[in-house]
Design a protein around this motif. Sequence first.
Motif, PDB file in Angstrom:
ATOM      1  N   ILE A 138       0.984  -1.023   0.069  1.00 53.07           N
ATOM      2  CA  ILE A 138       0.088   0.005   0.069  1.00 53.07           C
ATOM      3  C   ILE A 138       0.805   1.211   0.031  1.00 53.07           C
ATOM      4  N   THR A 139       0.327   2.439  -0.362  1.00 50.02           N
ATOM      5  CA  THR A 139       0.934   3.519  -0.493  1.00 50.02           C
ATOM      6  C   THR A 139       0.610   4.492   0.470  1.00 50.02           C
ATOM      7  N   LEU A 140       1.201   5.265   1.453  1.00 45.49           N
ATOM      8  CA  LEU A 140       1.052   5.915   2.597  1.00 45.49           C
ATOM      9  C   LEU A 140       2.131   7.177   2.465  1.00 45.49           C
ATOM     10  N   PRO A 141       1.717   8.336   3.033  1.00 44.07           N
ATOM     11  CA  PRO A 141       2.639   9.234   3.209  1.00 44.07           C
ATOM     12  C   PRO A 141       3.789   9.101   4.638  1.00 44.07           C
ATOM     13  N   VAL A 142       4.801   9.282   4.340  1.00 44.16           N
ATOM     14  CA  VAL A 142       5.730   9.538   5.557  1.00 44.16           C
ATOM     15  C   VAL A 142       6.091  10.988   5.601  1.00 44.16           C
ATOM     16  N   LYS A 143       6.117  11.453   6.966  1.00 43.71           N
ATOM     17  CA  LYS A 143       6.548  12.809   6.978  1.00 43.71           C
ATOM     18  C   LYS A 143       7.098  12.904   8.382  1.00 43.71           C
ATOM     19  N   HIS A 144       8.573  12.907   8.539  1.00 42.10           N
ATOM     20  CA  HIS A 144       9.199  12.729   9.879  1.00 42.10           C
ATOM     21  C   HIS A 144      10.611  13.245   9.872  1.00 42.10           C
ATOM     22  N   GLY A 145      11.260  13.411  10.842  1.00 46.42           N
ATOM     23  CA  GLY A 145      12.650  13.696  10.887  1.00 46.42           C
ATOM     24  C   GLY A 145      13.248  12.673  11.816  1.00 46.42           C
ATOM     25  N   GLU A 146      12.375  11.990  12.864  1.00 45.83           N
ATOM     26  CA  GLU A 146      12.730  10.899  13.641  1.00 45.83           C
ATOM     27  C   GLU A 146      12.023   9.552  13.511  1.00 45.83           C
ATOM     28  N   GLY A 147      12.237   8.599  12.575  1.00 41.02           N
ATOM     29  CA  GLY A 147      11.385   7.750  12.440  1.00 41.02           C
ATOM     30  C   GLY A 147      12.158   6.362  12.027  1.00 41.02           C
ATOM     31  N   ARG A 148      13.365   6.429  12.450  1.00 37.88           N
ATOM     32  CA  ARG A 148      14.381   5.080  12.342  1.00 37.88           C
ATOM     33  C   ARG A 148      14.090   4.434  13.446  1.00 37.88           C
ATOM     34  N   GLY A 171      10.687  -0.501  -1.686  1.00 37.62           N
ATOM     35  CA  GLY A 171      11.068   0.667  -2.741  1.00 37.62           C
ATOM     36  C   GLY A 171      11.830   1.737  -1.908  1.00 37.62           C
ATOM     37  N   GLY A 172      12.483   1.445  -0.922  1.00 37.46           N
ATOM     38  CA  GLY A 172      13.486   2.456  -0.356  1.00 37.46           C
ATOM     39  C   GLY A 172      13.017   2.620   0.813  1.00 37.46           C
ATOM     40  N   ASN A 173      13.866   2.773   1.905  1.00 36.29           N
ATOM     41  CA  ASN A 173      13.947   2.762   3.303  1.00 36.29           C
ATOM     42  C   ASN A 173      13.887   4.378   3.511  1.00 36.29           C
ATOM     43  N   PRO A 174      12.898   5.086   4.073  1.00 39.67           N
ATOM     44  CA  PRO A 174      13.105   6.463   4.212  1.00 39.67           C
ATOM     45  C   PRO A 174      14.005   6.978   5.233  1.00 39.67           C
ATOM     46  N   ASN A 175      14.246   6.331   6.227  1.00 46.40           N
ATOM     47  CA  ASN A 175      14.742   6.723   7.404  1.00 46.40           C
ATOM     48  C   ASN A 175      16.013   5.715   7.800  1.00 46.40           C
ATOM     49  N   GLY A 176      16.368   4.765   7.186  1.00 43.36           N
ATOM     50  CA  GLY A 176      17.388   3.883   7.745  1.00 43.36           C
ATOM     51  C   GLY A 176      17.091   3.079   9.142  1.00 43.36           C
TER      52      GLY A 176
END
Lengths: 227, 750
Positions: A138-148, A171-176
């Motif tokens: 599924i597709t959901l937005p992420v929006k964060h600075g501290e999500g690792r 398809g890519g890990n946005p925060n490690g």
Amino acid sequence: MSAARVGVVTFPGTLDDQDAARAVRLVGAEAVPLWHADHDLKGVDAVFLPGGFSYGDYLRCGAISRFAPLMEELIPAARAGLPVLGTCNGFQILCEAHLLPGALTRNASLHYVCRDQRVRVESTDTAWTNAFEQGQEITLPVKHGEGRYVASAETLAEIEANGQVVFRYVGGNPNGAMNDIAGIRNEAGNIVGLMPHPEHAVEELVGAPSTDGLGFFTSILKKLVNA
Amino acid sequence: MTTDSVKRAESTPDEPMPFAELGMKQDEYDRVKEILGRRPTGSELAIYSVMWSEHCSYKSSKVHLKQFATKAPKSDALLVGMGENAGVVDIGDGWAATFKIESHNHPSYVEPHQGAATGVGGIVRDIMSMGARPIAVMDALRFGGAHQDDTRRVLPGVVEGISHYGNCLGLPNIGGEVAFDPCYIGNPLVNALCVGLLRKDQIKLATAPGPGNKVVLFGASTGPDGIGGASVLASATFEDESQAKRPAVQVGDPFMEKLLIECCLELYAADVVVGIQDLGAAGVSCATTELAAKGTGGMHVDLNQVPLRDPSLRPEEILMSESQERMMAVVRPSDIPAFMAICAKWDVPATVIGEVTDTGRLVMTWHGETIVDIPPGTAADDGPVYERPFHEPAGQAALNADTPDALERPADLRATLLQLLGSPNLASKAWVTDQYDRYVRSNTVLAQPADAGMLRISEAIAGAEPTTRGIALSTDGNGRYAKLDPYAGAQLALAEAYRNVAVTGAKPLAVTNCLNFGSPEDPEVMWQFAEAVRGLADACRTLGVPVTGGNVSFYNQTGSTAIHPTPVVGVLGVIDDVAKRVPTGFVAEGLRVALLGDTAAEFGGSEWAHVAHGHLGGLPPEADLEAERSLATVLVEAARRGLLEGSHDLSDGGLAIALAEACLARGIGATVALSGEPFTDLFSESAARALVAVRPEAFDEFAALCAEHEVPCYGLGVTGGESLVVQDVLEVPVSELRDTHTGALPAIFG
């Protein structure tokens, strides 16, 4: 029966509370505002801890919120089985409150990231994901600075073995995050936390280019009706 | 320590005051003495020096800016015009929108993170003080060359500052611009825009009527930030070394600002606010003088009541402090308990510091002594006005004569397309905008990289009456065009923002502007300013969109080298049914692609001349405002009838870049054919043009609509496939376009 009542918590600095309440209403449930300073869960059937920067994220994300008067009511209720969903800052609060294992730390890129993210549903055996298919992307937005997401080796092995990983980034890990973990649940499955934002993916007109977030809200309705 | 009271000033008339250190001219100081009939106290000097500064008084720009009023087009939409914290426009169904753009250029160079962050904070408070809920922000940014060392210091800091402050406030960032040019290397431009919504009958104004009403300061406590010159005063008068070192850039606390927003909205809903003003530049000085001047006319303030973060602050410093996240309200005494209860609910400290009087004087006391006693209007409204001399720059004729006609044309247009698409000004800005939350509050219909940001209105304020309407916003500006011809350059900036709003299907309604220039004391810069304002005011009249407010930023120069004159123009538009918005680019296969508007060989100031040759000369494209208006009429009507599946404005880089961006929107290619000379057709920057994608069965109706409004419509081809194909000229896979477009900024900034 009367509409399911889902509490939406507002701390000072909570931002996505209106969005969460709107999503709850979209599936026909009643959104009940819960205030951080009250010792009162207002008899709700489930609780949504929305995103934002509660208490300015000062000290550490979620570290102050976990001590709010409302949390003194919520923590035992959740341990007793009340369905609770925490997204973004809500997920951070659930970890700080030790309702979920592990912790969320600064993104590996050191930048805040806002993007539409593919995630895979790894567990449908929860109050909040029973409307999805196992393995569904599924597709959901992420929006964060501290999500690792990070946890000790033992904890990580344990939650993987128990099937407590609910969402993984694809398809890519946005925060490690370790093991690409986007969201987890407690053993009982009534408490789920994730970094992505289902409440911003519920309408064609606005938000992310997907309505995949609706599944969270239909899941909890299904759970409550069947309860 | 002696307090410089009014009594003391009267008894020491000849004591020298440090007015020059505070940036005040001798004749201005003499006028203060004339107004007061004595020398000012240190506190009074603090007030006059900040209120009469260029930033607060617009003393160099006023004589030109009045054209925005005298030439204003007739508009039923304007509810509050220039001179308030922000303009307010009627957007229908009982709703009003308030929006404004403001610069925070100098602080963002000194301390990029905090400078940019507090720029966002300041403009959001302006919008709040109109009685509105802020609903979105956007930022127009200009940096030095992308590869210059200092840009790597300034840009990441500015983006992080905007990101942290805006995200933490919970306001979606829905658009804006990022551009690079070496002329901005010592003077980056950080222009922040905020838009808010309110019901038409809920407008609040900065006014302090009703003697006996209380003056409440609420929000953060007052500290020694942004004091700058005040420490000169303090140390000159009191010789206290500890006061001398002060941070000149303010520090922001977005968490407090978020609480202030919610607190203010609840105060408005409870109807316990008579007048309100945010504290921005010049802090308490500005808020008290402006509130008093626009109200009954008098106010008494006990400065000892101001909550301090640093108890050693002197009254002069309290008056000049630019501590962030503070507001001042005028409240009826009977409403004080309700007011205080709402502030307490949101953990917002609030303190009564004075009351409204009918004396016509602003009086302030400090430990019982009167330290300020002035007619407030003399500080707020009667500042100096300068008719600064101006003349055309010595090199202007030579610059205009150096046309791009002689520049070598490229042999390989495919390579030129990729060269431009990967150049910093045209490359994807996702590296920047992915650091901004564009989704919060769930009203974002369109956000960057769409031509304009768009928001639905209905859900923006809880419990408000439903409406299908939405608002669209765009900011634009091109410093190179304005350098070549500031009159035309300002008009082109307006035309582009106007067009960007129209291509989404929204009807342009009103304008805000941020005018960034060098020193007004340089007659050549002043000419650029005068020409730009004249051009903008004329264009606003022709297009029928009034200026509702804005901001002037002078002194953007290092030594004698000024930035390119950079008028940044923001346009707000309304769409009747937000579900009919037109997305940017090609959204499906099999759509007819058409170019609207005529193309001439216009390369002066173009992105091609800049990137391929480092050339700036000649004249910018013609600003044909009648053509812009017809184009917008067609676009808005076509959207209303549901004829458009996608659209895209043509601007920097011309048709070639517009086609590439349209393909990149959803990864859908297109095959098109050109009818004229390929280089001109692809890279000219003629204005009043747009690209549209139309369902084949709707094309005839669309073409007829264009004919009816005399808008040239040229069928170019169809969407589909995995490449952008310009027949007989070039072919590029969309994946190669994407790699070129998205790779450029990360390669520079990491």
